[in-house]
Design a protein around this motif. Structure first.
Motif, PDB file in Angstrom:
ATOM      1  N   ALA A 203      32.713  40.186  73.702  1.00  0.00           N
ATOM      2  CA  ALA A 203      31.891  40.095  72.497  1.00  0.00           C
ATOM      3  C   ALA A 203      32.295  38.920  71.628  1.00  0.00           C
ATOM      4  O   ALA A 203      31.443  38.271  71.001  1.00  0.00           O
ATOM      5  N   GLN A 204      33.592  38.626  71.578  1.00  0.00           N
ATOM      6  CA  GLN A 204      34.085  37.560  70.714  1.00  0.00           C
ATOM      7  C   GLN A 204      33.990  36.176  71.346  1.00  0.00           C
ATOM      8  O   GLN A 204      34.111  35.170  70.651  1.00  0.00           O
ATOM      9  N   TRP A 205      33.773  36.118  72.660  1.00  0.00           N
ATOM     10  CA  TRP A 205      33.753  34.820  73.345  1.00  0.00           C
ATOM     11  C   TRP A 205      32.582  33.983  72.827  1.00  0.00           C
ATOM     12  O   TRP A 205      31.444  34.435  72.832  1.00  0.00           O
ATOM     13  N   PRO A 206      32.842  32.759  72.370  1.00  0.00           N
ATOM     14  CA  PRO A 206      31.763  31.951  71.758  1.00  0.00           C
ATOM     15  C   PRO A 206      30.655  31.601  72.745  1.00  0.00           C
ATOM     16  O   PRO A 206      30.925  31.208  73.886  1.00  0.00           O
ATOM     17  N   GLN A 207      29.446  31.761  72.286  1.00  0.00           N
ATOM     18  CA  GLN A 207      28.276  31.474  73.113  1.00  0.00           C
ATOM     19  C   GLN A 207      28.271  30.022  73.583  1.00  0.00           C
ATOM     20  O   GLN A 207      27.843  29.717  74.695  1.00  0.00           O
ATOM     21  N   GLN A 208      28.769  29.121  72.737  1.00  0.00           N
ATOM     22  CA  GLN A 208      28.756  27.700  73.065  1.00  0.00           C
ATOM     23  C   GLN A 208      29.721  27.345  74.200  1.00  0.00           C
ATOM     24  O   GLN A 208      29.683  26.235  74.717  1.00  0.00           O
ATOM     25  N   ASP A 209      30.575  28.285  74.583  1.00  0.00           N
ATOM     26  CA  ASP A 209      31.532  28.057  75.678  1.00  0.00           C
ATOM     27  C   ASP A 209      31.402  29.158  76.721  1.00  0.00           C
ATOM     28  O   ASP A 209      32.391  29.650  77.243  1.00  0.00           O
ATOM     29  N   ILE A 210      30.184  29.550  77.030  1.00  0.00           N
ATOM     30  CA  ILE A 210      29.988  30.672  77.949  1.00  0.00           C
ATOM     31  C   ILE A 210      30.563  30.378  79.325  1.00  0.00           C
ATOM     32  O   ILE A 210      31.062  31.279  80.009  1.00  0.00           O
ATOM     33  N   ILE A 211      30.553  29.115  79.739  1.00  0.00           N
ATOM     34  CA  ILE A 211      31.130  28.771  81.042  1.00  0.00           C
ATOM     35  C   ILE A 211      32.631  29.028  81.033  1.00  0.00           C
ATOM     36  O   ILE A 211      33.218  29.357  82.068  1.00  0.00           O
ATOM     37  N   GLY A 212      33.262  28.911  79.862  1.00  0.00           N
ATOM     38  CA  GLY A 212      34.677  29.258  79.760  1.00  0.00           C
ATOM     39  C   GLY A 212      34.936  30.716  80.112  1.00  0.00           C
ATOM     40  O   GLY A 212      35.960  31.050  80.714  1.00  0.00           O
ATOM     41  N   LEU A 213      34.000  31.588  79.752  1.00  0.00           N
ATOM     42  CA  LEU A 213      34.119  33.004  80.108  1.00  0.00           C
ATOM     43  C   LEU A 213      33.933  33.187  81.608  1.00  0.00           C
ATOM     44  O   LEU A 213      34.649  33.972  82.238  1.00  0.00           O
TER      45      LEU A 213
ATOM     46  N   PHE B  58      22.144  23.336  77.977  1.00  0.00           N
ATOM     47  CA  PHE B  58      21.737  24.648  77.472  1.00  0.00           C
ATOM     48  C   PHE B  58      22.031  24.798  75.983  1.00  0.00           C
ATOM     49  O   PHE B  58      21.237  25.401  75.246  1.00  0.00           O
ATOM     50  N   ASN B  59      23.149  24.258  75.530  1.00  0.00           N
ATOM     51  CA  ASN B  59      23.439  24.326  74.101  1.00  0.00           C
ATOM     52  C   ASN B  59      22.416  23.531  73.293  1.00  0.00           C
ATOM     53  O   ASN B  59      22.009  23.948  72.200  1.00  0.00           O
TER      54      ASN B  59
END
Length: 228
Positions: free
Chosen positions: A130-140, A201-202
């Protein structure tokens, strides 16, 4: 390369799918951060396991046997998964009630450990997601691939999408679009390609105000062989 405006992508998708209303009815809606954070850890492990088993297998067959998986693996209770010895895992992998595949069964304790570690750091795995930033979704995605088992490729992202985390998916149609427009030109999973994809995508997200999952779906609907 001049990146195509999202308004043009949307218009093409709407034309192919029968209009704006029809297109909108096909789009996913992600959960809020609060809703995501409320998902128990065992449900994340169950979701990862289901997607791992569906990889290369009939999704229908996996779904039909899923109640048996829940029973055989104690509802994917994380603590119980961590306490089971290897001999028990090997026995369970031969249980005819489930799909017998030792390699895939052995992803369960590995992914349970990943979830447990996140729980120690964030309070729950769901909090981390939930806290993972949307702008770094590939990081997740990369976190799941590095710390989990068999969660690389689209397996991790598809699980996140199913569970309600906002993410785009590099499906065949989306990847083909990105290649045809020059966003990527090398291996899909290289650092260069992933960063270029994330940046695109961003940009589309800032332009449209839409969640990443909808942008991904609209791109897929705008190309390929899915015209109505």
């Amino acid at each position: 390369m001049v990146q195509e405006k999202f308004t043009h992508i949307y218009a093409r998708a709407a034309e192919r799918k029968g209009g704006d209303e029809a297109l909108e009815s096909m789009l996913s809606v992600p959960l809020s951060a609060e809703q995501l954070a409320a998902i128990p850890d065992d449900r994340w492990l169950a979701a990862f396991t289901q997607k791992v088993f569906q990889s290369g297998m009939s999704w229908k067959v996996v779904r039909s046997k899923w109640p048996n998986f829940e029973e055989v693996f104690f509802g994917f209770d994380i603590e119980k998964m961590l306490l089971m010895p290897n001999e028990m895992w090997e026995r369970k992998a031969t249980d005819p009630a489930i799909i017998r595949h030792l390699g895939k069964v052995m992803t369960i304790p590995e992914n349970a450990r990943m979830i447990h570690q996140a729980t120690r750091e964030y309070g729950s795995f769901a909090n981390m997601v939930a806290q993972w930033p949307q702008q770094d979704i590939i990081g997740l995605w990369q976190h799941l691939k590095k710390h989990g088992k068999r969660l690389g490729g689209n397996t991790g992202p598809y699980t996140l999408r199913v569970m309600g985390k906002d993410t785009f998916i590099l499906s065949g149609d989306v990847e083909a679009y990105l290649r045809s427009t020059g966003v990527i030109d090398g291996g899909r999973d290289t650092k260069k390609s992933q960063q270029a994809t994330l940046a695109a995508f961003n940009d589309w997200q800032q332009e449209s105000g839409r969640p990443l999952c909808q942008i991904s779906q609209i791109i897929a609907f705008s190309t390929g062989d899915n015209r109505l």
